[in-house]
Enzyme design. Structure first.
Site, PDB file in Angstrom:
ATOM      1  CB  SER A  72      -0.976  -0.121   1.274  1.00 19.28           C
ATOM      2  OG  SER A  72      -1.929   0.706   1.113  1.00 19.28           O
TER       3      SER A  72
ATOM      4  CG  ASP B 127      -6.411  -3.082  -3.273  1.00 18.83           C
ATOM      5  OD1 ASP B 127      -7.057  -2.295  -2.887  1.00 18.83           O
ATOM      6  OD2 ASP B 127      -5.221  -3.105  -3.324  1.00 18.83           O
TER       7      ASP B 127
ATOM      8  CG  HIS C 173      -5.320  -2.598   0.464  1.00 18.82           C
ATOM      9  ND1 HIS C 173      -4.915  -2.011  -0.796  1.00 18.82           N
ATOM     10  CD2 HIS C 173      -4.989  -1.535   1.133  1.00 18.82           C
ATOM     11  CE1 HIS C 173      -3.945  -1.058  -0.455  1.00 18.82           C
ATOM     12  NE2 HIS C 173      -4.063  -0.734   0.792  1.00 18.82           N
TER      13      HIS C 173
END
Ligand code: NAG
Ligand code: NAG
Ligand code: NAG
Ligand code: NAG
Ligand code: NAG
Ligand code: NAG
Ligand code: NAG
Ligand code: NAG
Ligand code: NAG
Ligand code: NAG
Length: 527
Positions: free
Chosen positions: A181, A415, A451
């Site tokens: 991320s 995600d 995610h």
């Protein structure tokens, strides 16, 4: 137990530390003993769940400033006493945080368990941008944004290597970076801008096209505002479930995993569900799926569109969690709050901070009722103002390649925050510049993975070991194993393939629960 290392764990050992552009303010070093932690794979993405038992390490904190910038950056390094494997593993951050928070410490626990020296930086930022973004209304703290964007990353690598050298008498044999991320963005930034910082880089779900991504995080909310419709979460969840059922088999196997998200986007029309009756907890009974819910899901999947019809970002895929209620406890993009009887939008803080604090530069700025043109203008302005500070889009990796660097990336196809197509696009751009991309960069799409973690797929926990073998032995990573949870709730082995190849079930072998029946093939053209 090395007595000389135990004795070396004191600030004097590191007193020669010197970093270009930085002035060291203080160095702390203290022995930590009998340190234990459980480390879930969710905190380390490309490495397996592990246990850290009774570790002894030297905990070093370095505070420094970039003179003239009025900042105070903290890096924290842990150097093992007993089981040092000769390598450095630096870890990244998440959300608006550069490092030095629970996820980074989780990753460091894992690194320590495997014998790495490990390091994190907070880039000089408190955890929430509320407290650092603005020096005063109208005036962004550009130096701190730059620290987050790039500068702290090279400092972290430089300091990590020097601390290792001072402590063990020689620098790390190999240095690695692992993040997801924000950490994935940091990883790509390192390969692009600091090509000699690390030998091996693992980038998960990178937030790399930052100035495009952050407006997209608000797109579903903006779309609801423009539509004047705020669907119940149950409607959106029902649409998500219907998309998974409809698209599950498009990849040839019915297992609850949408493998071909492109075909799903092309063929699944949520408008077909309008009028379907569902049970809805927050409505207190049955409701019909509304046209607004279908339009919101569709808009979130197709990505940001300007008032004059131009698409300016990809979207998350059909089947990914729109409401944040089904998977990994993370933020979600199309959340509404219906506790007062009628629903209102609940935009993701990360995106709100971007538009309010950095683009409008006004903590009082109201994003709840922007016209489409105003939204477009703010999105564009953010790109103009900050693209070079925070975006990690540069596809020219020649310097990283020539330095011998190797990089792997992965992105969950489910995600729920960052569109996986972003990373595919980046890979394709690198490939178009570097026909030899296969020699230094490989990317993996992970069907069903949310995610960084969560969803019906586990993360690719063997990938870091494969990266190491690539860096250290020249063995390039091929397929990498993952486990998915199938429709019956049982674990099934699968493989992920280096993009653009993808995992296909061998029809003759036939049994989808046998890993050997899967192999990597070129993507079939969607019909
Ligand atoms: C080490 O930690 C464990 C729990 O983490 C504790 O039970 C034990 O007493 C500690 N041992 C020492 C010598 O401090
Ligand atoms: C913990 O580690 C220390 C230092 O290596 C060692 O002396 C001690 O015996 C270990 N304790 C346990 C319970 O393993
Ligand atoms: C390492 O040292 C810093 C600064 O003294 C401290 O805040 C942190 O809790 C220490 N970490 C561990 C694992 O002891
Ligand atoms: C909603 O729940 C009630 C009570 O469990 C059930 O009778 C009804 O069939 C459900 N409706 C739908 C559309 O599933
Ligand atoms: C879905 O979004 C696409 C792209 O914005 C648009 O062309 C299409 O008309 C939308 N479909 C529905 C049903 O809203
Ligand atoms: C939903 O709105 C209510 C009423 O404004 C508020 O008290 C509550 O904190 C909100 N819930 C969430 C999850 O935002
Ligand atoms: C949003 O803006 C529109 C047009 O400017 C206006 O008609 C509407 O009343 C506003 N809605 C809210 C909730 O302020
Ligand atoms: C590299 O190869 C050597 C010899 O085969 C092996 O012992 C070592 O574990 C390998 N290292 C990695 C990171 O795969
Ligand atoms: C898959 O699950 C099995 C059994 O729990 C485990 O041994 C294996 O390490 C897992 N593989 C991955 C890649 O997580
Ligand atoms: C597929 O393989 C699994 C695991 O070996 C086995 O349990 C199952 O019975 C096999 N199914 C079929 C249809 O052969």
């Amino acid at each position: 137990m090395s007595v000389s290392l135990l004795n070396a764990c004191s600030p004097e050992t590191f007193s020669t530390l010197s970093v270009f552009g930085a002035e060291i303010l203080s160095i702390n070093a203290a022995l930590v003993t009998n340190y234990s932690a459980s480390v879930p794979d969710a905190y380390r993405f490309t490495q397996p769940t592990t246990e850290l038992h009774n570790a002894t390490f030297c905990n070093i904190t370095v505070s420094y400033t970039h003179p003239g910038q009025d900042d105070n950056v903290n890096v924290e390094a842990w150097l093992p006493i007993n089981n040092f494997n000769g390598r450095l593993q630096a870890v990244g951050g998440g959300g608006w945080v550069a490092g030095g928070f629970f996820l980074s410490y989780g990753a460091m626990n894992g690194a320590l368990a495997d014998g790495y020296a490990t390091i994190t930086t907070n880039a000089g930022l408190p955890e929430s941008p509320d407290s650092w973004a603005l020096l005063s209304p109208g005036n962004v703290n550009l130096h701190l944004l730059q620290n987050l964007g790039s500068v702290s990353l090279n400092d972290q690598a430089t300091i990590g290597k020097l601390l290792v050298k001072s402590f063990y008498g020689k620098g790390p044999e190999y240095s690695y970076f692992n993040g997801c991320s924000q950490g994935g963005r940091q990883a790509l930034m390192l390969a692009q801008r600091y090509p000699t910082a690390y030998d091996g880089i693992a980038a998960g779900a990178p937030a790399s096209p930052w100035t495009e991504l952050f407006p997209y995080m608000l797109w579903a909310q903006q779309f609801m505002n423009m539509l004047g419709a705020y669907p119940y979460g149950c409607e959106l969840d029902a649409i998500t479930a219907a998309a998974v059922s409809a698209c599950d088999g498009l990849d040839g196997v019915v297992d609850g995993v949408v493998g071909d998200t492109d075909a799903c986007l092309a063929h699944f029309d949520p408008l077909g569900l309008v009028g379907t009756v569902i049970n809805c907890t927050e409505a207190g009974g049955e409701v019909q799926i509304s046209p607004g819910a279908a339009a919101v899901a569709n808009a979130t999947w197709h990505g940001t569109v300007t008032a004059d019809g131009k698409q300016t970002s990809y979207g998350i895929t059909p089947g990914s969690d729109l409401t944040g209620r089904s998977s990994n406890g993370q933020a979600a993009l199309a959340v509404t709050n219906c506790t007062t009887g009628s629903c209102v939008g609940a935009p993701v803080d990360m995106g709100v901070h971007w538009i309010k604090l950095f683009v409008a530069r006004d903590p009082e700025f109201d994003i709840s009722n922007l016209t489409h043109a105003e939204f477009d203008r703010l999105a564009h302005l953010g790109r103009q103002m900050y693209g070079s500070l925070i975006d990690a889009n540069d596809a020219d990796l020649a310097a990283f390649r020539d330095a011998g660097g190797k990089m792997v990336s992965f992105h969950g196809l489910a995600d729920n925050i960052i569109p996986p197509k972003n990373t595919e696009k980046y890979y394709n751009e690198v490939a178009s510049i570097h026909p030899d991309i296969d020699n230094f960069y490989r990317h993996y799409n992970a069907p069903g993975l949310g995610h960084c973690w969560g969803g019906v797929s586990g993360p690719p926990t063997n990938l870091f070991a494969q990266l190491r073998a690539w860096v250290e032995n020249g063995t390039a990573p091929g397929p990498t194993p993952v486990n998915i949870t199938d429709l019956e709730g049982s674990l099934q082995p699968r493989i992920l393939c280096p993009y653009p190849r993808e995992a296909k079930l061998d029809v003759e072998c036939g049994n989808s629960s046998v890993a050997e029946c899967w192999s990597c093939t070129a993507k079939a053209k969607a019909c």
